[in-house]
Design a protein around this motif. Structure first.
Motif, PDB file in Angstrom:
ATOM      1  N   GLY A  28      -4.632  -4.264   4.633  1.00  0.00           N
ATOM      2  CA  GLY A  28      -6.026  -3.874   4.466  1.00  0.00           C
ATOM      3  C   GLY A  28      -6.396  -3.466   3.058  1.00  0.00           C
ATOM      4  O   GLY A  28      -7.559  -3.177   2.781  1.00  0.00           O
ATOM      5  N   ALA A  29      -5.433  -3.460   2.141  1.00  0.00           N
ATOM      6  CA  ALA A  29      -5.734  -3.060   0.762  1.00  0.00           C
ATOM      7  C   ALA A  29      -6.495  -4.133  -0.002  1.00  0.00           C
ATOM      8  O   ALA A  29      -7.118  -3.840  -1.016  1.00  0.00           O
ATOM      9  N   VAL A 131       2.833  -4.868  -8.973  1.00  0.00           N
ATOM     10  CA  VAL A 131       1.450  -4.395  -8.915  1.00  0.00           C
ATOM     11  C   VAL A 131       1.182  -3.904  -7.502  1.00  0.00           C
ATOM     12  O   VAL A 131       1.273  -4.678  -6.549  1.00  0.00           O
ATOM     13  N   SER A 132       0.878  -2.639  -7.375  1.00  0.00           N
ATOM     14  CA  SER A 132       0.535  -2.061  -6.081  1.00  0.00           C
ATOM     15  C   SER A 132      -0.981  -2.068  -5.930  1.00  0.00           C
ATOM     16  O   SER A 132      -1.701  -1.510  -6.759  1.00  0.00           O
ATOM     17  N   ILE A 133      -1.446  -2.734  -4.873  1.00  0.00           N
ATOM     18  CA  ILE A 133      -2.871  -2.716  -4.521  1.00  0.00           C
ATOM     19  C   ILE A 133      -3.001  -1.727  -3.379  1.00  0.00           C
ATOM     20  O   ILE A 133      -2.293  -1.823  -2.376  1.00  0.00           O
ATOM     21  N   THR A 134      -3.902  -0.767  -3.506  1.00  0.00           N
ATOM     22  CA  THR A 134      -4.030   0.253  -2.472  1.00  0.00           C
ATOM     23  C   THR A 134      -5.492   0.621  -2.277  1.00  0.00           C
ATOM     24  O   THR A 134      -6.378   0.150  -2.998  1.00  0.00           O
ATOM     25  N   ALA A 135      -5.740   1.447  -1.298  1.00  0.00           N
ATOM     26  CA  ALA A 135      -7.067   1.990  -1.002  1.00  0.00           C
ATOM     27  C   ALA A 135      -6.856   3.241  -0.158  1.00  0.00           C
ATOM     28  O   ALA A 135      -5.796   3.407   0.453  1.00  0.00           O
ATOM     29  N   PRO A 136      -7.844   4.126  -0.107  1.00  0.00           N
ATOM     30  CA  PRO A 136      -7.722   5.329   0.723  1.00  0.00           C
ATOM     31  C   PRO A 136      -7.551   4.965   2.203  1.00  0.00           C
ATOM     32  O   PRO A 136      -8.028   3.921   2.659  1.00  0.00           O
ATOM     33  N   PRO A 137      -6.872   5.825   2.986  1.00  0.00           N
ATOM     34  CA  PRO A 137      -6.606   5.533   4.400  1.00  0.00           C
ATOM     35  C   PRO A 137      -7.847   5.157   5.213  1.00  0.00           C
ATOM     36  O   PRO A 137      -7.791   4.255   6.049  1.00  0.00           O
ATOM     37  N   LEU A 138      -8.965   5.831   4.995  1.00  0.00           N
ATOM     38  CA  LEU A 138     -10.177   5.515   5.755  1.00  0.00           C
ATOM     39  C   LEU A 138     -10.647   4.092   5.454  1.00  0.00           C
ATOM     40  O   LEU A 138     -11.052   3.355   6.356  1.00  0.00           O
ATOM     41  N   VAL A 139     -10.579   3.682   4.203  1.00  0.00           N
ATOM     42  CA  VAL A 139     -10.972   2.325   3.813  1.00  0.00           C
ATOM     43  C   VAL A 139     -10.026   1.306   4.444  1.00  0.00           C
ATOM     44  O   VAL A 139     -10.456   0.277   4.977  1.00  0.00           O
ATOM     45  N   LEU A 140      -8.709   1.596   4.403  1.00  0.00           N
ATOM     46  CA  LEU A 140      -7.740   0.695   5.033  1.00  0.00           C
ATOM     47  C   LEU A 140      -8.037   0.538   6.517  1.00  0.00           C
ATOM     48  O   LEU A 140      -8.027  -0.581   7.055  1.00  0.00           O
ATOM     49  N   ALA A 141      -8.319   1.655   7.204  1.00  0.00           N
ATOM     50  CA  ALA A 141      -8.600   1.606   8.639  1.00  0.00           C
ATOM     51  C   ALA A 141      -9.845   0.773   8.922  1.00  0.00           C
ATOM     52  O   ALA A 141      -9.854  -0.051   9.857  1.00  0.00           O
ATOM     53  N   GLU A 142     -10.882   0.942   8.127  1.00  0.00           N
ATOM     54  CA  GLU A 142     -12.113   0.161   8.314  1.00  0.00           C
ATOM     55  C   GLU A 142     -11.854  -1.328   8.100  1.00  0.00           C
ATOM     56  O   GLU A 142     -12.335  -2.175   8.861  1.00  0.00           O
ATOM     57  N   ARG A 143     -11.098  -1.671   7.071  1.00  0.00           N
ATOM     58  CA  ARG A 143     -10.810  -3.083   6.783  1.00  0.00           C
ATOM     59  C   ARG A 143      -9.956  -3.707   7.875  1.00  0.00           C
ATOM     60  O   ARG A 143     -10.195  -4.843   8.287  1.00  0.00           O
ATOM     61  N   LEU A 144      -8.942  -2.986   8.351  1.00  0.00           N
ATOM     62  CA  LEU A 144      -8.102  -3.514   9.420  1.00  0.00           C
ATOM     63  C   LEU A 144      -8.904  -3.723  10.705  1.00  0.00           C
ATOM     64  O   LEU A 144      -8.735  -4.731  11.403  1.00  0.00           O
ATOM     65  N   ARG A 158      -0.004   0.731  11.296  1.00  0.00           N
ATOM     66  CA  ARG A 158      -0.153   0.175   9.942  1.00  0.00           C
ATOM     67  C   ARG A 158      -0.470   1.277   8.931  1.00  0.00           C
ATOM     68  O   ARG A 158       0.039   1.276   7.826  1.00  0.00           O
ATOM     69  N   LEU A 159      -1.309   2.205   9.307  1.00  0.00           N
ATOM     70  CA  LEU A 159      -1.670   3.288   8.387  1.00  0.00           C
ATOM     71  C   LEU A 159      -0.482   4.205   8.118  1.00  0.00           C
ATOM     72  O   LEU A 159      -0.313   4.687   6.999  1.00  0.00           O
ATOM     73  N   ARG A 160       0.360   4.443   9.117  1.00  0.00           N
ATOM     74  CA  ARG A 160       1.567   5.249   8.898  1.00  0.00           C
ATOM     75  C   ARG A 160       2.497   4.552   7.913  1.00  0.00           C
ATOM     76  O   ARG A 160       3.083   5.179   7.044  1.00  0.00           O
ATOM     77  N   ARG A 161       2.630   3.225   8.057  1.00  0.00           N
ATOM     78  CA  ARG A 161       3.465   2.474   7.116  1.00  0.00           C
ATOM     79  C   ARG A 161       2.864   2.500   5.725  1.00  0.00           C
ATOM     80  O   ARG A 161       3.580   2.510   4.737  1.00  0.00           O
TER      81      ARG A 161
END
Length: 194
Positions: A28-29, A131-144, A158-161
């Protein structure tokens, strides 16, 4: 974007002289989205290669992967067709052996990989940039949730991982929130900074 000097270790037997840019990060990043935009931006540059991963799940519209059955994947693995392979989320993934040829030819290869193969790839190649692509947990959850891909499994898992992704020693981190085009340009700058 945070930057740290690239890890380069000129060991005998390591594959070089080209660069290997490994893109990692939680589901989701936006890794595949940024890679797709970077691929388009580098389309006229023959020195930058974006290999197709082999995967044992259905590819999404945002990915450029070769879908294989588990049996076909195992056969390719036995033949030595892959430069790297790993399992994640119940599926098998691999990079083609042509990655090695392109690195030997001095090209830059950009690939989306699991953080579990980073250490081995740092040992196998002379010039690796993670290169690490990331985003805040709330954004990841919304995208997933919006992606709704059945192979993603449970979003909470997925968020725990994703929290464990911080353990990967990235050379550069891109926090992919906001204008995706801006973050794609960041990735292109890293790819071209050779």
């Amino acid at each position: 974007m945070t930057e740290v000097p690239a890890k380069s270790d000129h060991r005998p037997g390591a594959i070089g002289p080209g660069r290997l840019v490994l893109v990692v990060g939680p589901s989701g990043a936006g890794k595949d989205t940024l890679i797709g935009l970077a691929r388009a931006a580098c389309a006229d540059d023959g020195s930058v290669i974006f290999p197709r991963r082999a995967i044992t799940r259905e590819a999404s519209t945002f990915e450029d992967n070769e879908q294989l059955s588990l049996d076909a994947f195992r056969q390719a693995l036995a033949r030595g067709d892959f430069s790297a392979h790993w399992e994640a989320h119940g599926h098998c993934y691999a990079l083609p052996r042509t990655v090695d040829d392109n690195i030997r030819a001095g090209r830059t290869v950009v690939a989306n990989v699991s953080r579990t193969v980073v250490d081995a790839m740092r040992r196998a190649y002379t010039h690796v940039v993670v290169v690490s692509i990331t985003a805040p947990p709330l954004v990841l959850a919304e995208r997933l949730a919006a992606r709704a891909r059945s192979s993603d499994g449970k979003i909470d898992d997925r968020l725990r991982r994703a929290a464990n992704d911080a353990a990967t020693a990235a050379d550069v981190t891109i926090t992919n929130v906001g204008a995706v085009e801006y973050h794609a340009r960041q990735l292109v700058r890293i790819v071209k900074s050779g």
